[in-house]
Every structure is written in C-alpha cells, then in structure tokens.
Design an enzyme around this catalytic site. Structure first.
Site, PDB file in Angstrom:
ATOM      1  N   GLY A  11     -29.521 -37.498   4.895  1.00 24.43           N
ATOM      2  CA  GLY A  11     -30.795 -38.092   5.295  1.00 24.43           C
ATOM      3  C   GLY A  11     -31.429 -37.338   6.453  1.00 24.43           C
ATOM      4  O   GLY A  11     -30.949 -36.274   6.865  1.00 24.43           O
ATOM      5  N   ASP A  32     -22.949 -39.306   0.939  1.00 23.84           N
ATOM      6  CA  ASP A  32     -24.317 -39.778   0.705  1.00 23.84           C
ATOM      7  C   ASP A  32     -24.505 -40.080  -0.773  1.00 23.84           C
ATOM      8  O   ASP A  32     -23.932 -39.402  -1.621  1.00 23.84           O
ATOM      9  CB  ASP A  32     -25.323 -38.696   1.158  1.00 23.84           C
ATOM     10  CG  ASP A  32     -26.664 -39.293   1.541  1.00 23.84           C
ATOM     11  OD1 ASP A  32     -27.340 -39.827   0.650  1.00 23.84           O
ATOM     12  OD2 ASP A  32     -27.023 -39.234   2.735  1.00 23.84           O
ATOM     13  N   PHE A  35     -29.974 -41.776  -2.039  1.00 21.47           N
ATOM     14  CA  PHE A  35     -31.047 -42.750  -2.287  1.00 21.47           C
ATOM     15  C   PHE A  35     -32.324 -42.301  -1.572  1.00 21.47           C
ATOM     16  O   PHE A  35     -33.378 -42.173  -2.179  1.00 21.47           O
ATOM     17  CB  PHE A  35     -30.610 -44.158  -1.832  1.00 21.47           C
ATOM     18  CG  PHE A  35     -31.723 -45.172  -1.885  1.00 21.47           C
ATOM     19  CD1 PHE A  35     -32.550 -45.261  -3.004  1.00 21.47           C
ATOM     20  CD2 PHE A  35     -31.951 -46.037  -0.822  1.00 21.47           C
ATOM     21  CE1 PHE A  35     -33.589 -46.193  -3.059  1.00 21.47           C
ATOM     22  CE2 PHE A  35     -32.995 -46.965  -0.866  1.00 21.47           C
ATOM     23  CZ  PHE A  35     -33.814 -47.043  -1.998  1.00 21.47           C
ATOM     24  N   GLY A  37     -31.875 -39.672   0.975  1.00 18.42           N
ATOM     25  CA  GLY A  37     -31.542 -38.319   1.431  1.00 18.42           C
ATOM     26  C   GLY A  37     -31.752 -37.319   0.299  1.00 18.42           C
ATOM     27  O   GLY A  37     -31.900 -37.706  -0.862  1.00 18.42           O
ATOM     28  N   THR A  91     -25.149 -52.318   1.673  1.00 20.57           N
ATOM     29  CA  THR A  91     -24.935 -51.002   2.287  1.00 20.57           C
ATOM     30  C   THR A  91     -24.533 -51.166   3.753  1.00 20.57           C
ATOM     31  O   THR A  91     -23.584 -50.537   4.221  1.00 20.57           O
ATOM     32  CB  THR A  91     -26.210 -50.145   2.152  1.00 20.57           C
ATOM     33  OG1 THR A  91     -26.427 -49.901   0.763  1.00 20.57           O
ATOM     34  CG2 THR A  91     -26.086 -48.826   2.890  1.00 20.57           C
ATOM     35  N   LYS A 104      -9.632 -47.676  10.840  1.00 20.06           N
ATOM     36  CA  LYS A 104      -8.358 -48.336  11.174  1.00 20.06           C
ATOM     37  C   LYS A 104      -7.191 -47.568  10.565  1.00 20.06           C
ATOM     38  O   LYS A 104      -6.216 -47.243  11.245  1.00 20.06           O
ATOM     39  CB  LYS A 104      -8.382 -49.779  10.643  1.00 20.06           C
ATOM     40  CG  LYS A 104      -7.203 -50.614  11.071  1.00 20.06           C
ATOM     41  CD  LYS A 104      -7.304 -52.037  10.544  1.00 20.06           C
ATOM     42  CE  LYS A 104      -6.946 -52.083   9.073  1.00 20.06           C
ATOM     43  NZ  LYS A 104      -6.805 -53.449   8.546  1.00 20.06           N
ATOM     44  N   TYR A 144     -32.522 -55.769   6.423  1.00 23.94           N
ATOM     45  CA  TYR A 144     -32.180 -54.633   7.288  1.00 23.94           C
ATOM     46  C   TYR A 144     -31.669 -55.142   8.642  1.00 23.94           C
ATOM     47  O   TYR A 144     -30.565 -54.800   9.069  1.00 23.94           O
ATOM     48  CB  TYR A 144     -33.420 -53.755   7.473  1.00 23.94           C
ATOM     49  CG  TYR A 144     -33.207 -52.511   8.302  1.00 23.94           C
ATOM     50  CD1 TYR A 144     -32.490 -51.429   7.803  1.00 23.94           C
ATOM     51  CD2 TYR A 144     -33.752 -52.403   9.583  1.00 23.94           C
ATOM     52  CE1 TYR A 144     -32.317 -50.279   8.562  1.00 23.94           C
ATOM     53  CE2 TYR A 144     -33.590 -51.254  10.335  1.00 23.94           C
ATOM     54  CZ  TYR A 144     -32.871 -50.191   9.824  1.00 23.94           C
ATOM     55  OH  TYR A 144     -32.700 -49.056  10.576  1.00 23.94           O
ATOM     56  N   LYS A 148     -27.796 -55.014   9.863  1.00 25.90           N
ATOM     57  CA  LYS A 148     -27.395 -54.194  11.014  1.00 25.90           C
ATOM     58  C   LYS A 148     -26.740 -55.050  12.091  1.00 25.90           C
ATOM     59  O   LYS A 148     -25.810 -54.605  12.785  1.00 25.90           O
ATOM     60  CB  LYS A 148     -28.617 -53.471  11.592  1.00 25.90           C
ATOM     61  CG  LYS A 148     -29.144 -52.345  10.703  1.00 25.90           C
ATOM     62  CD  LYS A 148     -28.229 -51.115  10.769  1.00 25.90           C
ATOM     63  CE  LYS A 148     -28.808 -49.935  10.008  1.00 25.90           C
ATOM     64  NZ  LYS A 148     -27.962 -48.747  10.098  1.00 25.90           N
TER      65      LYS A 148
HETATM   66  P1  NAD Z   1     -32.785 -41.823   5.959  1.00 23.41           P
HETATM   67  O1  NAD Z   1     -33.276 -42.790   4.930  1.00 23.41           O
HETATM   68  O2  NAD Z   1     -33.387 -40.465   5.967  1.00 23.41           O
HETATM   69  O3  NAD Z   1     -31.212 -41.647   5.846  1.00 23.41           O
HETATM   70  C1  NAD Z   1     -30.347 -42.606   5.304  1.00 23.41           C
HETATM   71  C2  NAD Z   1     -29.298 -41.880   4.458  1.00 23.41           C
HETATM   72  O4  NAD Z   1     -28.349 -42.833   3.948  1.00 23.41           O
HETATM   73  C3  NAD Z   1     -29.908 -41.179   3.233  1.00 23.41           C
HETATM   74  O5  NAD Z   1     -29.408 -39.884   3.115  1.00 23.41           O
HETATM   75  C4  NAD Z   1     -29.481 -42.071   2.080  1.00 23.41           C
HETATM   76  O6  NAD Z   1     -29.428 -41.384   0.843  1.00 23.41           O
HETATM   77  C5  NAD Z   1     -28.143 -42.588   2.564  1.00 23.41           C
HETATM   78  N1  NAD Z   1     -27.748 -43.862   1.921  1.00 23.41           N
HETATM   79  C6  NAD Z   1     -28.497 -44.987   1.799  1.00 23.41           C
HETATM   80  N2  NAD Z   1     -27.804 -45.941   1.163  1.00 23.41           N
HETATM   81  C7  NAD Z   1     -26.576 -45.417   0.889  1.00 23.41           C
HETATM   82  C8  NAD Z   1     -25.414 -45.919   0.222  1.00 23.41           C
HETATM   83  N3  NAD Z   1     -25.374 -47.153  -0.305  1.00 23.41           N
HETATM   84  N4  NAD Z   1     -24.327 -45.102   0.105  1.00 23.41           N
HETATM   85  C9  NAD Z   1     -24.372 -43.828   0.601  1.00 23.41           C
HETATM   86  N5  NAD Z   1     -25.443 -43.310   1.230  1.00 23.41           N
HETATM   87  C10 NAD Z   1     -26.537 -44.099   1.370  1.00 23.41           C
HETATM   88  O7  NAD Z   1     -32.981 -42.563   7.354  1.00 23.41           O
HETATM   89  P2  NAD Z   1     -32.680 -42.045   8.847  1.00 23.41           P
HETATM   90  O8  NAD Z   1     -33.924 -42.238   9.628  1.00 23.41           O
HETATM   91  O9  NAD Z   1     -32.020 -40.743   8.832  1.00 23.41           O
HETATM   92  O10 NAD Z   1     -31.660 -43.163   9.340  1.00 23.41           O
HETATM   93  C11 NAD Z   1     -30.253 -42.925   9.429  1.00 23.41           C
HETATM   94  C12 NAD Z   1     -29.571 -44.125  10.080  1.00 23.41           C
HETATM   95  O11 NAD Z   1     -30.102 -44.333  11.390  1.00 23.41           O
HETATM   96  C13 NAD Z   1     -29.761 -45.432   9.321  1.00 23.41           C
HETATM   97  O12 NAD Z   1     -28.567 -46.166   9.362  1.00 23.41           O
HETATM   98  C14 NAD Z   1     -30.822 -46.138  10.112  1.00 23.41           C
HETATM   99  O13 NAD Z   1     -30.723 -47.535  10.000  1.00 23.41           O
HETATM  100  C15 NAD Z   1     -30.545 -45.664  11.531  1.00 23.41           C
HETATM  101  N6  NAD Z   1     -31.748 -45.745  12.363  1.00 23.41           N
HETATM  102  C16 NAD Z   1     -32.751 -44.823  12.241  1.00 23.41           C
HETATM  103  C17 NAD Z   1     -33.878 -44.936  13.025  1.00 23.41           C
HETATM  104  C18 NAD Z   1     -35.000 -43.945  12.950  1.00 23.41           C
HETATM  105  O14 NAD Z   1     -36.017 -44.153  13.618  1.00 23.41           O
HETATM  106  N7  NAD Z   1     -34.919 -42.861  12.245  1.00 23.41           N
HETATM  107  C19 NAD Z   1     -34.010 -46.009  13.917  1.00 23.41           C
HETATM  108  C20 NAD Z   1     -32.989 -46.935  13.996  1.00 23.41           C
HETATM  109  C21 NAD Z   1     -31.843 -46.787  13.228  1.00 23.41           C
END
Ligand code: NAD
Ligand code: UDP
Length: 310
Positions: A11, A32, A35, A37, A91, A104, A144, A148
C-alpha cells in the site's frame, strides 16, 4: 539481520516502510492481498534477495519466524473501507489477532498502525493520547474506527495477559507519492483533479480541518517507535500539528499546480469529523521526533509524483 514483516506492505505507507527497512539492512516480508495496494508500489524491490512477497489475506492465520511486525493491512480511505464494511472489521480485528498470535509464537515485537479516527469527531482539541474519543459506534465510519479501536484493545490485552511486546501508533492524515490515483482521500483527489483540469470537489462548506503529515516524517516516527524500550506500548500520536481547512487546502493545491480548475461544493459525508489536530508532546519527548516537512513542500513532492504518472 532482522526479519521484519510488513502487512499492507504494497500500500501507500507500507511500500515506503518496506523501502526504508530494506535500506537499513533488514530482510522484509511484505504481506498483502492487493485490495488497495499495487504491485507497482513494490516493483522496484522485487529483485532484491532480502524482499519477499506473501500475497495473502491477513484474516487467515499466518505462522512465520520473524523479529518484528508492522501491522498496516487495512483499507484506509473512507471510500475503500466502506465498500465492504464487514470485511474491513474482519481485517482490523481478525488481522490484529492473527498478527498478535504470530508475535506471541515468534517472540516478535509488533507495531499496530492505529489512527486518529479512534478520536472520532473529537470534542478535545488538539487531541492527546489520553482522550478516549467521540466515535459513533453504529455509523458508516465505525467499521474502520471501531475496528481500529478493537485492534488497540487486543494489543493491550495481549501485552498484559501474555507479555507480547506491542507498540500502538495513532497516525494522523498522511499523504505523499504512491497514494493511489483513485484512493479517494482529499489530498490525492484535489491534486489529481487539479492536474486533469477537473473540478475540485469540497464536501460540505470546507471549514472542517485536518492536519496533514508528509509520508517520510511518518516513516521516521514509526521506526523510532519500534525501537523504544520493550515496556513502552504507546499509544503515541504521529502527525503534523499544522491545521488546515479543506478550503485552504484546495486553494493551496490550485496555487501549487497552477491549475484553473473550479472549486465546487457537495454534501458532507455522514459523521465526517469537524476538526482534527494532534498534540505531539509525547512523540517529541519520548522519540525526539517531530515532522520536518511543511505542507507546501510535501504537496510539491506529491504533485511531482502525480504529474509523472498521469
Ligand atoms: P492503503 O490502502 O494504501 O494500504 C493498505 C494496504 O493493506 C493495501 O496494500 C491493501 O491491499 C492491504 N490490505 C487491505 N486489506 C487487507 C487484507 N484483508 N489482507 C491483506 N492486506 C490487506 O492505505 P495506507 O494509507 O497506506 O494505510 C496503511 C495503514 O495505515 C492502514 O492500516 C491505515 O488504517 C493506517 N493509517 C493511515 C493513515 C493515512 O493517512 N495514510 C492514517 C491513519 C492510519
Ligand atoms: N474531502 C473533500 N473532498 C474530497 C475528499 C475528501 O472535501 O474529494 C473532505 C472530507 O469530507 C474530509 C476531509 O476532506 O472532511 C478529509 O477527508 P479524507 O477522506 O482525506 O480523510 P478523513 O476524513 O478520513 O480524515
């Protein structure tokens, strides 16, 4: 050499983290399901003998001998996490359980990518880590937010009950190169539309605020949190305290892209937080960390990226 698992590694944030971990001499496993990414995000790492791709679901148990886990797998943009809300909760919750079980079993440290969304529509401003938040448990964002929050609970319970070494970070809105063109979050939407000469759409009246952090600052903070002493669990806010309205952001994007796009207004989505800004005192004192890249500079880098792919 440490073996580090990055879930969600293909991602936006995960791929930058993989880069950084490889550069620092680690062996990296990127898990990954693609979905949100893409292979494009990690293509440049594919030939590296210290980079492994595990194309799989985090909702299924996974056993591997690793030293550290960064748990990022979860769609993060409202459009994508609301597409299949039950899958989003699975997820976050089953994903956290599987990664905590893995930690663990392997005796690994785990860092959980939590979010400023655990504060919901906050009534405390700026948000400190001891604020419990104002989340609608039955709204469209709760798949979401509550997923979280539950993942944070699981981390603390695995820590207290089983001694797993956990680190919780609460990430505030982060942007930068490799955000997907169709990501749906505000920075990429505004930049893509400005570059294509399409209308920039502000949801609501544009007075709602967010604090935007450039990706490199976040990655530095994540590494520092992972390297804290075992007793330190967090949660710790990682964000840039600069606070902007969406109208200010739209105007800045227009200025920096030189675009002639119009700004238009549409309906505000339900439960959209009205304001958000991190208090980063804990990160400053504990990690000696603070963001170094101001919004204008980070936007210019992000605009360059989108120019190169559009
Ligand atoms: P993103 O959507 O680009 O990345 C999420 C990744 O998780 C993707 O590569 C997707 O394919 C993978 N994924 C989703 N569901 C999955 C599953 N069931 N099994 C395996 N892989 C799965 O989003 P991001 O901005 O890179 O966010 C990454 C993490 O950081 C997330 O957990 C998000 O909640 C957290 N986060 C991001 C931000 C932000 O501003 N970017 C803010 C707060 C939290
Ligand atoms: N937003 C907007 N136009 C867009 C996308 C988002 O005005 O094209 C608004 C959205 O309503 C919210 C803010 O920008 O108030 C940040 O939205 P985003 O989805 O990026 O992040 P989050 O709401 O999860 O913080």
């Amino acid at each position: 050499m440490k073996c580090v698992l990055v879930t969600g590694g293909a991602g936006f944030l995960g791929s930058h983290l993989c880069d950084r971990l490889i550069q620092s001499g680690n062996h990296v496993i990127c898990l990954d399901n693609f979905f949100t990414g893409t292979k494009d995000n990690i293509q440049h790492l594919m030939g590296d003998s210290h980079f492994e791709l595990e194309e799989r679901e985090i909702i299924w148990p996974y056993i591997k001998n690793v030293d550290e886990i960064y748990n990022l797998a979860c769609p993060a943009s409202p459009v994508h996490y609301q597409y299949d809300p039950v899958k989003t909760i699975n997820t976050s919750v089953l994903g956290a359980i599987n990664m905590l079980e893995l930690a663990k079993g392997a005796g690994a440290k785990i860092l959980q990518a939590s979010t400023s969304e655990v504060y919901g529509d906050p009534v405390i401003h700026p948000q400190t880590e001891d604020y419990w938040g104002n989340v609608n448990p039955i709204g469209v964002r709760s798949c979401y937010d509550e997923g979280k929050r539950c993942a944070e609970t699981l981390c603390m319970d695995y820590h207290r009950q089983m001694g797993v070494i956990v680190k919780i970070i609460r990430i505030f809105n982060t942007y930068g190169p490799r955000m997907a063109q169709n990501d749906g979050r505000v920075v990429s939407n505004f930049i893509v539309n400005a570059l294509l000469g399409k209308d920039i759409e502000i949801y609501g009246d544009g007075t709602q605020t967010r604090s935007f952090q450039y990706v490199d600052d976040l990655i530095e903070g994540m590494i520092r949190v992972m390297n804290t002493e075992d007793e330190f669990t967090g949660p710790v806010n990682l964000g840039n305290p600069g606070e902007f309205t969406m109208l200010e952001l739209a105007n800045l994007v227009l200025e920096l892209t030189g675009s002639k796009s119009d700004i238009v207004f549409s309906t505000l989505p339900k439960d959209d937080p009205r304001k958000r800004k991190p208090n980063i005192t804990l990160a400053k004192t504990k990690l000696d960390w603070e963001p170094t890249i101001p919004l204008r500079e980070g936007l210019l880098k992000t605009i360059d990226y989108f120019r190169s792919i559009l």
